[in-house]
Design a protein around this motif. Sequence first.
Motif, short mmCIF file in Angstrom:
data_model
loop_
_atom_site.label_atom_id
_atom_site.label_comp_id
_atom_site.label_asym_id
_atom_site.label_seq_id
_atom_site.Cartn_x
_atom_site.Cartn_y
_atom_site.Cartn_z
N MET A 96 22.61 21.49 26.80
CA MET A 96 21.64 20.71 26.03
C MET A 96 22.36 19.46 25.52
O MET A 96 23.47 19.54 24.99
CB MET A 96 21.11 21.54 24.87
N THR A 97 21.75 18.32 25.71
CA THR A 97 22.36 17.05 25.33
C THR A 97 21.35 16.18 24.60
O THR A 97 20.21 16.05 25.04
CB THR A 97 22.85 16.29 26.59
N VAL A 98 21.78 15.60 23.50
CA VAL A 98 20.97 14.62 22.80
C VAL A 98 21.85 13.39 22.63
O VAL A 98 22.95 13.47 22.07
CB VAL A 98 20.51 15.13 21.41
N SER A 99 21.39 12.28 23.17
CA SER A 99 22.16 11.05 23.01
C SER A 99 21.20 9.89 22.84
O SER A 99 20.11 9.89 23.41
CB SER A 99 23.08 10.83 24.20
N TYR A 100 21.61 8.94 22.03
CA TYR A 100 20.85 7.72 21.88
C TYR A 100 21.71 6.62 21.30
O TYR A 100 22.82 6.87 20.82
CB TYR A 100 19.56 7.89 21.09
N TYR A 101 21.18 5.40 21.40
CA TYR A 101 21.89 4.26 20.86
C TYR A 101 20.89 3.22 20.38
O TYR A 101 19.71 3.28 20.70
CB TYR A 101 22.83 3.65 21.90
N GLY A 102 21.40 2.27 19.60
CA GLY A 102 20.54 1.21 19.10
C GLY A 102 21.23 0.42 18.01
O GLY A 102 22.45 0.29 17.99
N THR A 103 20.42 -0.07 17.07
CA THR A 103 20.94 -0.88 15.96
C THR A 103 20.75 -0.12 14.65
O THR A 103 19.92 0.79 14.57
CB THR A 103 20.20 -2.23 15.87
N TYR A 104 21.54 -0.51 13.66
CA TYR A 104 21.41 0.13 12.36
C TYR A 104 21.65 -0.88 11.24
O TYR A 104 22.27 -1.92 11.44
CB TYR A 104 22.37 1.31 12.22
N SER A 105 21.12 -0.54 10.08
CA SER A 105 21.40 -1.28 8.85
C SER A 105 21.63 -0.25 7.75
O SER A 105 21.29 0.93 7.91
CB SER A 105 20.24 -2.22 8.49
N VAL A 106 22.21 -0.70 6.66
CA VAL A 106 22.55 0.23 5.59
C VAL A 106 21.84 -0.17 4.30
O VAL A 106 21.82 -1.33 3.92
CB VAL A 106 24.08 0.24 5.36
N ASP A 107 21.23 0.81 3.66
CA ASP A 107 20.64 0.65 2.33
C ASP A 107 21.71 1.18 1.36
O ASP A 107 21.83 2.40 1.17
CB ASP A 107 19.34 1.46 2.24
N GLU A 108 22.48 0.27 0.80
CA GLU A 108 23.61 0.66 -0.07
C GLU A 108 23.13 1.45 -1.28
O GLU A 108 23.71 2.47 -1.62
CB GLU A 108 24.38 -0.58 -0.52
N ALA A 109 22.07 0.98 -1.93
CA ALA A 109 21.58 1.64 -3.15
C ALA A 109 21.06 3.04 -2.87
O ALA A 109 21.28 3.97 -3.65
CB ALA A 109 20.49 0.79 -3.80
N GLY A 110 20.36 3.22 -1.74
CA GLY A 110 19.79 4.51 -1.41
C GLY A 110 20.72 5.42 -0.62
O GLY A 110 20.34 6.53 -0.26
N LYS A 111 21.94 4.94 -0.32
CA LYS A 111 22.91 5.68 0.51
C LYS A 111 22.24 6.16 1.79
O LYS A 111 22.28 7.33 2.15
CB LYS A 111 23.52 6.84 -0.25
N LYS A 112 21.62 5.21 2.49
CA LYS A 112 20.83 5.53 3.66
C LYS A 112 21.20 4.61 4.82
O LYS A 112 21.46 3.43 4.63
CB LYS A 112 19.36 5.36 3.31
N ILE A 113 21.19 5.18 6.01
CA ILE A 113 21.39 4.42 7.24
C ILE A 113 20.04 4.40 7.95
O ILE A 113 19.47 5.45 8.25
CB ILE A 113 22.44 5.08 8.15
N ASN A 114 19.52 3.20 8.20
CA ASN A 114 18.26 3.04 8.91
C ASN A 114 18.57 2.57 10.32
O ASN A 114 19.32 1.61 10.49
CB ASN A 114 17.37 2.01 8.19
N ALA A 115 18.01 3.24 11.32
CA ALA A 115 18.34 2.92 12.70
C ALA A 115 17.09 2.71 13.54
O ALA A 115 16.05 3.32 13.30
CB ALA A 115 19.17 4.05 13.30
N LYS A 116 17.23 1.85 14.51
CA LYS A 116 16.20 1.61 15.53
C LYS A 116 16.79 2.12 16.84
O LYS A 116 17.77 1.57 17.34
CB LYS A 116 15.88 0.11 15.61
N ILE A 117 16.22 3.19 17.37
CA ILE A 117 16.70 3.78 18.62
C ILE A 117 16.13 2.96 19.78
O ILE A 117 14.92 2.83 19.91
CB ILE A 117 16.29 5.26 18.73
N GLU A 118 17.01 2.42 20.60
CA GLU A 118 16.57 1.61 21.74
C GLU A 118 16.31 2.47 22.98
O GLU A 118 15.35 2.23 23.70
CB GLU A 118 17.60 0.54 22.05
#
Length: 164
Positions: A96-118
Amino acid sequence: MTQRIILSLSAVTILGLALLPGHAIAQQKTLKESITGAWIVTSVFDEYSNGEKKDNWGGPVKGQLTFGRTGRFTQILVGPAVASMKTDDPRKPDAMTVSYYGTYSVDEAGKKINAKIEAASYSTRSNTDTAWTVTGSGNTLTLVGSPRKDQHGTFVPKLEVKRP
């Protein structure tokens, strides 16, 4: 002369202590700075809304998650080999394999990584948004993913990662 040396040393010590807090604050990294680079996956599990934690991989998962300085990321997760999936064709995975890539940005205050999977190994995830909430610090982190649904209900995937 001894009194002059003691006074000089006292002044240097006081000055050093006065500068220390400012220096310590300057050393703190942003979330983006602290996540940049490669991370080795040490554990993957899904936590369902009823509190149940499940290993849906059938055994230990290996993988890597990389966050680049330029705002790009890759994730590769590989489960244990499954005998019934084995063929002589090297283009057909036997795990079983899960792989993906794309772009990300960081919400410093919310300690969150937001990503757009391409693009993704599961095509339904291509061109979608996802997010990870980051807990932990230093060389060990836990990334709590966006809620998802499967045949068992709603769950959040959790990745535990460490620096290589």
